[in-house]
Design a protein around this motif. Structure first.
Motif, short mmCIF file in Angstrom:
data_model
loop_
_atom_site.label_atom_id
_atom_site.label_comp_id
_atom_site.label_asym_id
_atom_site.label_seq_id
_atom_site.Cartn_x
_atom_site.Cartn_y
_atom_site.Cartn_z
N ARG A 1 0.85 -1.19 0.00
CA ARG A 1 0.00 0.00 0.00
C ARG A 1 0.89 1.24 0.00
O ARG A 1 1.70 1.42 0.91
N LEU A 2 0.71 2.06 -1.01
CA LEU A 2 1.55 3.24 -1.20
C LEU A 2 0.71 4.51 -1.23
O LEU A 2 0.39 5.04 -2.30
N PRO A 3 0.32 5.02 -0.06
CA PRO A 3 -0.50 6.24 -0.05
C PRO A 3 0.30 7.43 -0.56
O PRO A 3 1.52 7.50 -0.41
N MET A 4 -0.40 8.35 -1.18
CA MET A 4 0.26 9.53 -1.72
C MET A 4 0.71 10.44 -0.58
O MET A 4 -0.05 10.74 0.34
N VAL A 5 1.96 10.86 -0.65
CA VAL A 5 2.52 11.77 0.34
C VAL A 5 2.35 13.21 -0.13
O VAL A 5 1.99 14.10 0.62
N GLU A 6 2.59 13.44 -1.42
CA GLU A 6 2.45 14.77 -2.00
C GLU A 6 1.88 14.63 -3.41
O GLU A 6 2.31 13.77 -4.17
N GLY A 7 0.91 15.46 -3.73
CA GLY A 7 0.28 15.39 -5.05
C GLY A 7 0.91 16.36 -6.03
O GLY A 7 1.38 17.43 -5.66
N TYR A 8 0.91 15.95 -7.29
CA TYR A 8 1.40 16.79 -8.38
C TYR A 8 0.35 16.79 -9.47
O TYR A 8 -0.21 15.76 -9.80
N HIS A 9 0.09 17.95 -10.02
CA HIS A 9 -0.85 18.05 -11.13
C HIS A 9 -0.08 18.03 -12.43
O HIS A 9 0.81 18.86 -12.65
N ILE A 10 -0.43 17.08 -13.28
CA ILE A 10 0.19 17.00 -14.60
C ILE A 10 -0.93 17.22 -15.61
O ILE A 10 -1.86 16.42 -15.70
N ASP A 11 -0.86 18.32 -16.34
CA ASP A 11 -1.87 18.63 -17.34
C ASP A 11 -1.57 17.82 -18.59
O ASP A 11 -0.53 18.01 -19.23
N LEU A 12 -2.46 16.91 -18.93
CA LEU A 12 -2.24 16.06 -20.09
C LEU A 12 -2.98 16.54 -21.33
O LEU A 12 -3.12 15.81 -22.30
N GLY A 13 -3.42 17.78 -21.31
CA GLY A 13 -4.03 18.37 -22.50
C GLY A 13 -2.93 19.00 -23.35
O GLY A 13 -2.00 19.61 -22.83
N PHE A 14 -3.04 18.82 -24.65
CA PHE A 14 -1.99 19.31 -25.55
C PHE A 14 -2.61 20.07 -26.72
O PHE A 14 -3.64 19.66 -27.25
N ALA A 15 -1.94 21.14 -27.10
CA ALA A 15 -2.33 21.83 -28.33
C ALA A 15 -1.90 20.95 -29.50
O ALA A 15 -0.76 20.48 -29.55
N ILE A 16 -2.81 20.68 -30.39
CA ILE A 16 -2.52 19.79 -31.51
C ILE A 16 -2.41 20.63 -32.78
O ILE A 16 -3.32 21.39 -33.12
N ASP A 17 -1.29 20.47 -33.47
CA ASP A 17 -1.11 21.14 -34.76
C ASP A 17 -1.67 20.21 -35.85
O ASP A 17 -0.98 19.37 -36.38
N TRP A 18 -2.97 20.36 -36.12
CA TRP A 18 -3.66 19.46 -37.04
C TRP A 18 -3.08 19.54 -38.45
O TRP A 18 -3.10 18.54 -39.17
#
Length: 154
Positions: A133-150
């Motif tokens: 069991r590995l409870p989170m000690v510190e949270g990090y926000h990683i934004d996985l949204g990306f601008a796409i050059d269509w």
């Protein structure tokens, strides 16, 4: 595979800020000038074609209850069976195999810490394997949204 303008708008607009309401696809449709059925059909097709891997919100888990990362050292010959059992447990997501002594890693969520502990204890008894069991000690926000050059895509 070619994506039309509506597919691209759907992907661009809803990498973030998926509506949290009774009918999110209807709200998305109204914003995009589509019908609810068109949005659902497009999302299903994009998933089937592996353009999208997942459609759904990501919640700040600490506001929605309790969760933790867990790992199991499953015997190699039983990996599929152990993974299937883990997948059936309530609140399990992100179950994946790793090349490590602890070869199955998953996240379990619950409404509160007590329920989380109960679920993990029950799963541990069913598997007859200890759960790391590995409870989170510190949270990090990683934004996985990306601008796409269509225009740059083939």
């Amino acid at each position: 595979m070619r994506l039309d303008a509506a597919d691209r708008q759907l992907i661009d607009r809803y990498q973030r800020d998926l509506p949290v309401c009774e009918r999110p696809y209807q709200e998305m449709a109204e914003t995009l000038g589509l019908t609810e059925d068109e949005v659902i059909t497009r999302l299903c097709r994009l998933q089937e074609q592996q353009v999208l891997s997942r459609v759904g919100p990501v919640f700040e888990h600490s506001r929605a209850g309790a969760s933790l990362l867990a790992a199991v050292a499953a015997p190699e010959a039983q990996m599929d069976l152990v993974a299937a059992r883990i997948n059936r447990a309530p609140g399990v997501n992100h179950n994946y195999a790793r090349e490590h002594t602890y070869n199955l890693w998953f996240v379990m969520t619950a409404p509160d810490e007590d329920t989380l502990d109960e679920r993990l204890d029950e799963l541990e008894q069913q598997l007859k394997l200890p759960i790391l069991r590995l409870p989170m000690v510190e949270g990090y926000h990683i934004d996985l949204g990306f601008a796409i050059d269509w225009e740059a895509l083939p």
